[in-house]
Design a protein around this motif. Structure first.
Motif, PDB file in Angstrom:
ATOM      1  N   VAL A 152       0.883  -1.163   0.000  1.00 13.73           N
ATOM      2  CA  VAL A 152       0.000   0.000   0.000  1.00 13.73           C
ATOM      3  C   VAL A 152       0.920   1.211   0.000  1.00 13.73           C
ATOM      4  O   VAL A 152       1.567   1.490   1.010  1.00 13.73           O
ATOM      5  CB  VAL A 152      -0.932   0.027   1.229  1.00 13.73           C
ATOM      6  N   GLY A 153       1.020   1.885  -1.141  1.00 14.63           N
ATOM      7  CA  GLY A 153       1.966   3.001  -1.260  1.00 14.63           C
ATOM      8  C   GLY A 153       3.386   2.499  -1.024  1.00 14.63           C
ATOM      9  O   GLY A 153       3.822   1.532  -1.629  1.00 14.63           O
ATOM     10  N   GLU A 154       4.098   3.134  -0.110  1.00 14.31           N
ATOM     11  CA  GLU A 154       5.471   2.745   0.220  1.00 14.31           C
ATOM     12  C   GLU A 154       5.524   1.588   1.217  1.00 14.31           C
ATOM     13  O   GLU A 154       6.581   1.020   1.456  1.00 14.31           O
ATOM     14  CB  GLU A 154       6.227   3.950   0.796  1.00 14.31           C
ATOM     15  N   TYR A 155       4.387   1.264   1.814  1.00  9.72           N
ATOM     16  CA  TYR A 155       4.322   0.217   2.836  1.00  9.72           C
ATOM     17  C   TYR A 155       4.224  -1.161   2.179  1.00  9.72           C
ATOM     18  O   TYR A 155       3.466  -1.354   1.241  1.00  9.72           O
ATOM     19  CB  TYR A 155       3.090   0.455   3.721  1.00  9.72           C
ATOM     20  N   ALA A 156       5.013  -2.105   2.685  1.00  7.74           N
ATOM     21  CA  ALA A 156       4.953  -3.484   2.187  1.00  7.74           C
ATOM     22  C   ALA A 156       4.967  -4.439   3.371  1.00  7.74           C
ATOM     23  O   ALA A 156       5.673  -4.214   4.357  1.00  7.74           O
ATOM     24  CB  ALA A 156       6.131  -3.773   1.270  1.00  7.74           C
ATOM     25  N   GLN A 157       4.164  -5.486   3.288  1.00 11.91           N
ATOM     26  CA  GLN A 157       4.059  -6.469   4.360  1.00 11.91           C
ATOM     27  C   GLN A 157       3.886  -7.852   3.755  1.00 11.91           C
ATOM     28  O   GLN A 157       3.066  -8.044   2.862  1.00 11.91           O
ATOM     29  CB  GLN A 157       2.848  -6.140   5.241  1.00 11.91           C
ATOM     30  N   THR A 158       4.653  -8.810   4.253  1.00 10.57           N
ATOM     31  CA  THR A 158       4.476 -10.194   3.846  1.00 10.57           C
ATOM     32  C   THR A 158       3.259 -10.749   4.568  1.00 10.57           C
ATOM     33  O   THR A 158       3.058 -10.491   5.757  1.00 10.57           O
ATOM     34  CB  THR A 158       5.722 -11.020   4.216  1.00 10.57           C
ATOM     35  N   ILE A 159       2.441 -11.494   3.858  1.00  6.70           N
ATOM     36  CA  ILE A 159       1.316 -12.186   4.488  1.00  6.70           C
ATOM     37  C   ILE A 159       1.774 -13.607   4.762  1.00  6.70           C
ATOM     38  O   ILE A 159       2.273 -14.290   3.868  1.00  6.70           O
ATOM     39  CB  ILE A 159       0.059 -12.165   3.597  1.00  6.70           C
ATOM     40  N   ALA A 160       1.624 -14.049   5.986  1.00 10.20           N
ATOM     41  CA  ALA A 160       2.057 -15.390   6.385  1.00 10.20           C
ATOM     42  C   ALA A 160       1.149 -16.452   5.774  1.00 10.20           C
ATOM     43  O   ALA A 160      -0.052 -16.222   5.567  1.00 10.20           O
ATOM     44  CB  ALA A 160       2.047 -15.518   7.908  1.00 10.20           C
TER      45      ALA A 160
END
Length: 130
Positions: A88-96
Motif C-alpha cells: 500500500v503506497g510505500e508500505y509493504a508487508q508479507t502475508i504469512a
C-alpha cells in the motif's frame, strides 16, 4: 465496495501479462471474493498450470463493520511454493501462509503472489471504498 483487478505476469519482462480480470463485491458483512486456480469457486481464476497458486489461494472476506480482510489460505502442502506480499503506497508487508490482514478502508494497493521457483506472479490490485 471492494474492487479487485488481477493480472498474471510471466517472464523477466514485467509487462508480459497473461490477461487482466476484474471483480467487485459490496462491503456487506459475509461478502467473499476468492482468487485461485479453481474457477468454480474463485471470481478471479489464474491459469490452471500455475501450480504455485493453490486451488483457492486468497480469500477476501468482509467483516461485521464493512471492513475487508485478505487471508492466504493453507493448501494441501505444508510449505508453499509461493510468497504473498501486500503493498500500500510505500508500505509493504508479507502475508504469512495461513495468515490474514485487514485492508485499509478507503485505500488502494496490491497483493502479489510470487512463484518461488521462477519469474511468475499474480498481481491483485484492490480498491476499498470508504
Amino acid at each position: 465496495m471492494l474492487e479487485l483487478t488481477m493480472a498474471s505476469v510471466s517472464g523477466a519482462d514485467v509487462g508480459a501479462t497473461a490477461g487482466m480480470l476484474m471483480a467487485d463485491a459490496p462491503s456487506d458483512p459475509g461478502a467473499v471474493l476468492r482468487v485461485g486456480r479453481d474457477a468454480s469457486v474463485c471470481r478471479l481464476a489464474t491459469p490452471d498450470d500455475w501450480l504455485f497458486v493453490s486451488r483457492v489461494h486468497l480469500e477476501f472476506l468482509c467483516g461485521p463493520e464493512g471492513t475487508w480482510h485478505v487471508s492466504w489460505l493453507r493448501g494441501s502442502q505444508p510449505d508453499p511454493s509461493s510468497e504473498v506480499l501486500l503493498t500500500v503506497g510505500e508500505y509493504a508487508q508479507t502475508i504469512a501462509y495461513g495468515g490474514s490482514v485487514q485492508l485499509p478502508r478507503g485505500g488502494a494497493g496490491e497483493i502479489i503472489i510470487r512463484d518461488r521457483t521462477g519469474p511468475r506472479s499474480v498481481n491483485v490490485g484492490f480498491y476499498h471504498e470508504a
